[in-house]
Every structure is written in structure tokens, then in C-alpha cells.
Design a protein around this motif. Structure first.
Motif, PDB file in Angstrom:
ATOM      1  N   SER A 184       0.831  -1.199   0.000  1.00  0.00           N
ATOM      2  CA  SER A 184       0.000   0.000   0.000  1.00  0.00           C
ATOM      3  C   SER A 184       0.868   1.252   0.000  1.00  0.00           C
ATOM      4  CB  SER A 184      -0.914   0.014   1.228  1.00  0.00           C
ATOM      5  OG  SER A 184      -0.149   0.174   2.412  1.00  0.00           O
ATOM      6  N   ALA A 185       0.276   2.363  -0.437  1.00  0.00           N
ATOM      7  CA  ALA A 185       0.998   3.628  -0.406  1.00  0.00           C
ATOM      8  C   ALA A 185       1.346   4.021   1.028  1.00  0.00           C
ATOM      9  CB  ALA A 185       0.151   4.719  -1.068  1.00  0.00           C
ATOM     10  N   ALA A 186       0.469   3.684   1.973  1.00  0.00           N
ATOM     11  CA  ALA A 186       0.748   3.983   3.383  1.00  0.00           C
ATOM     12  C   ALA A 186       1.972   3.218   3.870  1.00  0.00           C
ATOM     13  CB  ALA A 186      -0.470   3.639   4.233  1.00  0.00           C
ATOM     14  N   ALA A 187       2.128   1.988   3.373  1.00  0.00           N
ATOM     15  CA  ALA A 187       3.296   1.193   3.769  1.00  0.00           C
ATOM     16  C   ALA A 187       4.570   1.810   3.228  1.00  0.00           C
ATOM     17  CB  ALA A 187       3.142  -0.240   3.265  1.00  0.00           C
ATOM     18  N   VAL A 188       4.527   2.293   1.981  1.00  0.00           N
ATOM     19  CA  VAL A 188       5.699   2.962   1.417  1.00  0.00           C
ATOM     20  C   VAL A 188       6.036   4.208   2.225  1.00  0.00           C
ATOM     21  CG1 VAL A 188       6.596   4.188  -0.607  1.00  0.00           C
ATOM     22  CG2 VAL A 188       5.301   2.080  -0.901  1.00  0.00           C
ATOM     23  N   SER A 189       5.029   5.000   2.549  1.00  0.00           N
ATOM     24  CA  SER A 189       5.232   6.210   3.338  1.00  0.00           C
ATOM     25  C   SER A 189       5.876   5.886   4.688  1.00  0.00           C
ATOM     26  CB  SER A 189       3.899   6.934   3.546  1.00  0.00           C
ATOM     27  OG  SER A 189       4.057   8.080   4.352  1.00  0.00           O
ATOM     28  N   GLN A 190       5.423   4.811   5.326  1.00  0.00           N
ATOM     29  CA  GLN A 190       5.974   4.433   6.623  1.00  0.00           C
ATOM     30  C   GLN A 190       7.433   3.979   6.484  1.00  0.00           C
ATOM     31  OE1 GLN A 190       4.546   4.751   9.758  1.00  0.00           O
ATOM     32  NE2 GLN A 190       6.675   4.286  10.318  1.00  0.00           N
ATOM     33  N   GLN A 191       7.732   3.245   5.429  1.00  0.00           N
ATOM     34  CA  GLN A 191       9.107   2.799   5.215  1.00  0.00           C
ATOM     35  C   GLN A 191      10.031   3.997   4.982  1.00  0.00           C
ATOM     36  OE1 GLN A 191      10.339   0.030   5.807  1.00  0.00           O
ATOM     37  NE2 GLN A 191       9.019  -1.692   5.237  1.00  0.00           N
ATOM     38  N   VAL A 192       9.575   4.976   4.206  1.00  0.00           N
ATOM     39  CA  VAL A 192      10.375   6.175   3.978  1.00  0.00           C
ATOM     40  C   VAL A 192      10.591   6.915   5.295  1.00  0.00           C
ATOM     41  CG1 VAL A 192      10.394   8.444   2.874  1.00  0.00           C
ATOM     42  CG2 VAL A 192       9.696   6.436   1.562  1.00  0.00           C
ATOM     43  N   LYS A 193       9.552   6.994   6.115  1.00  0.00           N
ATOM     44  CA  LYS A 193       9.683   7.637   7.418  1.00  0.00           C
ATOM     45  C   LYS A 193      10.703   6.903   8.284  1.00  0.00           C
ATOM     46  CE  LYS A 193       6.999   9.112  11.454  1.00  0.00           C
ATOM     47  NZ  LYS A 193       5.650   9.143  12.088  1.00  0.00           N
ATOM     48  N   ASN A 194      10.699   5.566   8.229  1.00  0.00           N
ATOM     49  CA  ASN A 194      11.675   4.784   8.986  1.00  0.00           C
ATOM     50  C   ASN A 194      13.101   5.100   8.537  1.00  0.00           C
ATOM     51  OD1 ASN A 194       9.550   3.540  10.281  1.00  0.00           O
ATOM     52  ND2 ASN A 194       9.632   1.669   9.050  1.00  0.00           N
ATOM     53  N   LEU A 195      13.284   5.238   7.217  1.00  0.00           N
ATOM     54  CA  LEU A 195      14.612   5.541   6.694  1.00  0.00           C
ATOM     55  C   LEU A 195      15.039   6.953   7.099  1.00  0.00           C
ATOM     56  CD1 LEU A 195      16.963   4.523   4.963  1.00  0.00           C
ATOM     57  CD2 LEU A 195      15.818   5.510   2.963  1.00  0.00           C
ATOM     58  N   GLU A 196      14.114   7.898   7.042  1.00  0.00           N
ATOM     59  CA  GLU A 196      14.433   9.269   7.469  1.00  0.00           C
ATOM     60  C   GLU A 196      14.848   9.307   8.934  1.00  0.00           C
ATOM     61  OE1 GLU A 196      11.739  12.155   4.589  1.00  0.00           O
ATOM     62  OE2 GLU A 196      10.755  11.226   6.326  1.00  0.00           O
ATOM     63  N   GLU A 197      14.169   8.529   9.778  1.00  0.00           N
ATOM     64  CA  GLU A 197      14.525   8.486  11.190  1.00  0.00           C
ATOM     65  C   GLU A 197      15.887   7.825  11.395  1.00  0.00           C
ATOM     66  OE1 GLU A 197      11.243   6.489  12.986  1.00  0.00           O
ATOM     67  OE2 GLU A 197       9.940   8.272  12.970  1.00  0.00           O
ATOM     68  N   PHE A 198      16.172   6.787  10.621  1.00  0.00           N
ATOM     69  CA  PHE A 198      17.456   6.090  10.741  1.00  0.00           C
ATOM     70  C   PHE A 198      18.607   7.018  10.342  1.00  0.00           C
ATOM     71  CE2 PHE A 198      20.939   3.672   8.896  1.00  0.00           C
ATOM     72  CZ  PHE A 198      21.200   2.734   9.880  1.00  0.00           C
ATOM     73  N   LEU A 199      18.405   7.787   9.241  1.00  0.00           N
ATOM     74  CA  LEU A 199      19.470   8.644   8.730  1.00  0.00           C
ATOM     75  C   LEU A 199      19.512  10.013   9.403  1.00  0.00           C
ATOM     76  CD1 LEU A 199      19.001   7.879   4.920  1.00  0.00           C
ATOM     77  CD2 LEU A 199      20.809   6.993   6.402  1.00  0.00           C
ATOM     78  N   GLY A 200      18.407  10.398  10.012  1.00  0.00           N
ATOM     79  CA  GLY A 200      18.338  11.734  10.592  1.00  0.00           C
ATOM     80  C   GLY A 200      18.269  12.821   9.541  1.00  0.00           C
ATOM     81  N   LYS A 201      17.701  12.477   8.368  1.00  0.00           N
ATOM     82  CA  LYS A 201      17.613  13.420   7.257  1.00  0.00           C
ATOM     83  C   LYS A 201      16.201  13.411   6.689  1.00  0.00           C
ATOM     84  CE  LYS A 201      22.199  14.035   6.983  1.00  0.00           C
ATOM     85  NZ  LYS A 201      22.871  15.350   7.200  1.00  0.00           N
TER      86      LYS A 201
END
Length: 312
Positions: free
Chosen positions: A33-50
Motif C-alpha cells: 500500500s501507499a501507506a506502507a511505502v510512506s511508513q518505510q520512507v519515514k523509517n529511513l528518514e529516522e534512521f538517517l536523521g535526514k
């Protein structure tokens, strides 16, 4: 030494979203789902701090940090994909998505790929036939043969050849119209001319009117003759003896070399823009892409092989 790796599912979701410019398109590609993609991107942003994307309603645009990470992520995922394919199949196999204008795909790109395949039997490709502008992200296009230098400003654009058009016909047409051999295009009736309708996006392509004006031969009645919607069809009609087409040398080269077409007149008109090879910067390391690009650039041009009409 331990590796410092981001969550790979999140990286894959980010790469698909950045490449397609949409969470929805990335979701369709990944089967989530698009929501799942959005959540994965948010996880990556939190991991990288960017922050990787700026969001504008339904659109997403890469930030500077996102651009940098996208380039590296795309290269890394392409390498992992190629390595996995090599391990699974036992050999490296290139599969490129290649896009070209319809007539160019049929009359120029396919013969080039045939020659390339002869020396690279493991090469695999998908050849797409479509007008400009091609959607690189949606169809994951690796390489595009396009007309003009400025259509894809964010991508690598390599000028290939500036083609020209010349009057072409079949040997059979010359046999049936011997005056054309001695008198040239002045002996061709207006209703034997084959016109190509280039469409509204190709205003710079020469017409019969332009050729006759440039050569000073005569001005044809453009209401007469044949009219087709693709330059490849114009060559087909000429090859089959219907009349004389204003054909592109690059696309007619194989037929000229084989004697199926001859030049009814040797005076050319250059096209307004060059044909170009275009590919996304992030694709540069994809297996086989740069090798194919370099091969095409070095391959003999059809314009160099064009032969004049036989003498009377």
C-alpha cells in the motif's frame, strides 16, 4: 568489521518512490500500500536523521539529502540485483528497458540491437515504442533514443547523429518511370509523392514542400499523393513501389544497402535536431548499459552506407 546498513526494505521503498515520484506508483511496483511505502520512507528518514522528501499535496520532491542518497541507493540496489541474478542463473545477464520513437524503434534501434546481440548472446532487453516525452520513472526506462537535446534536462544526453532526408524509391518504380532516371524529381508526378505527417510535436521535420523549395526544382501540390502517419510507413510504401518518399537515411540504410530502395535524388535536407541517447544518471552503473551506449556510438551510421540511384 561490522557493516553500517540502513533497513533494506525502507531503502527499497525510498528508491522506488524517488524514481517514480509517487508513493502510489512505488506501492504498485512493490505490491504494497501507499501507506506502507510512506511508513518505510519515514523509517529511513529516522534512521538517517535526514528529511528525504518535500511533500506537495500528492507530489513528492527529493531534498538535497534525498538526491544524494537516491543516487547511492539506486547504484547499490542495481549492484545487488545484478549479483543476485548472477548467482541464481549462474551467469550475468543484462536486461535493459530501451525506449525509442516508434519509427526509430522499428527501423533503426531493432537492427542495432540485433547486431549487438550477435556478439553479446546473454543480452536481454525490453524495447518500448513511444513518443516523447517518455515516462522514465513509471516504466523504469534505462535508455531512450530521442529526438533533440533538451527534452530530458536532468538526464545524461548524448548526441548521436543528425540525420537527413532524401528522395527514395524502389528500383521497380524507376523501371516503370524511366524519365526519373534522366530528369530526376522534375519527372515525378505530384500524386506519386509519399508525404509523412510528423504530427504537432515535430514541426522541424522537412516536408516535400521544403525539399522542393530548397532545391529549387518545383513546388508540389500537397493535396495529391499518399499520406502516412509514420516515417517508417513512408519507407515501406516507397519500397513497395507506390512512389517516392522523403526518407531518413538512417532508417532507410538497410533497404538501400540491400537494393530494396535507391535514391531518386542525392540532395539531402538535414533534420532540425540530432537523435540522442538519454539515460538517468542513477542508471549509469546498471549492467550492460554503458557498454551498449558506447557500442551504439561507435557503430557504423546508416547515413555512411547510403547509396545513390543506379545510373541509366
Amino acid at each position: 568489521m561490522s557493516l553500517s546498513l540502513p533497513p533494506l526494505n525502507a531503502l527499497r521503498a525510498f528508491e522506488a518512490a524517488a524514481r517514480s515520484g509517487s508513493y502510489v506508483s512505488a506501492a504498485d511496483e512493490l505490491g504494497v500500500s501507499a501507506a506502507a511505502v510512506s511508513q518505510q520512507v519515514k523509517n529511513l528518514e529516522e534512521f538517517l536523521g535526514k528529511q528525504l522528501f518535500r511533500r506537495y499535496n500528492n507530489r513528492i520532491v527529493l531534498t538535497d539529502a534525498g538526491q544524494t542518497i537516491f543516487s547511492g541507493a539506486s547504484d547499490a540496489l542495481q549492484s545487488i540485483s545484478a549479483f543476485t541474478e548472477k548467482v541464481v542463473s549462474g551467469r550475468a545477464r543484462s536486461r535493459l528497458v530501451i525506449s525509442a520513437l516508434p519509427s526509430i524503434a522499428e527501423r533503426w534501434m531493432e537492427p542495432k540491437l540485433r547486431l549487438y546481440f550477435r556478439d553479446h548472446p546473454n543480452f536481454r532487453f525490453e524495447l518500448r515504442s513511444e513518443e516523447d516525452l517518455a515516462d522514465f520513472a513509471r516504466y523504469d526506462i534505462d535508455l531512450r533514443l530521442s529526438y533533440g537535446l533538451s527534452l530530458y534536462p536532468d538526464m545524461v544526453t548524448i548526441p548521436l547523429v543528425q540525420d537527413a532526408v532524401v528522395p527514395m524509391c524502389s528500383p521497380d518504380y524507376l523501371e516503370r518511370n524511366p524519365a526519373v532516371r534522366s530528369e530526376g524529381m522534375t519527372a515525378v508526378p505530384d500524386d506519386d509523392l509519399i508525404h509523412t505527417n510528423w504530427g504537432p510535436t515535430f514541426v522541424s521535420h522537412p516536408t516535400w514542400q521544403a525539399w522542393f523549395t530548397d532545391t529549387g526544382v518545383k513546388r508540389p501540390d500537397e493535396t495529391l499523393g499518399y499520406r502516412v502517419g509514420k516515417s517508417s510507413l513512408a519507407l515501406d510504401l516507397a519500397r513497395d513501389g507506390f512512389g517516392v518518399a522523403l526518407g531518413q537515411r538512417e532508417m532507410g540504410a538497410d533497404d538501400i544497402e540491400a537494393g530494396r530502395l535507391v535514391l531518386a535524388d542525392e540532395r539531402p535536407i538535414p533534420l532540425g535536431h540530432p537523435y540522442c541517447l538519454v539515460y538517468p544518471r542513477a542508471k549509469a552503473r546498471k549492467a550492460g548499459l554503458v557498454d551498449l551506449v558506447n557500442w551504439i556510438r561507435a557503430a557504423p551510421r546508416g547515413i555512411d552506407r547510403a547509396a545513390p540511384a543506379p545510373s541509366p
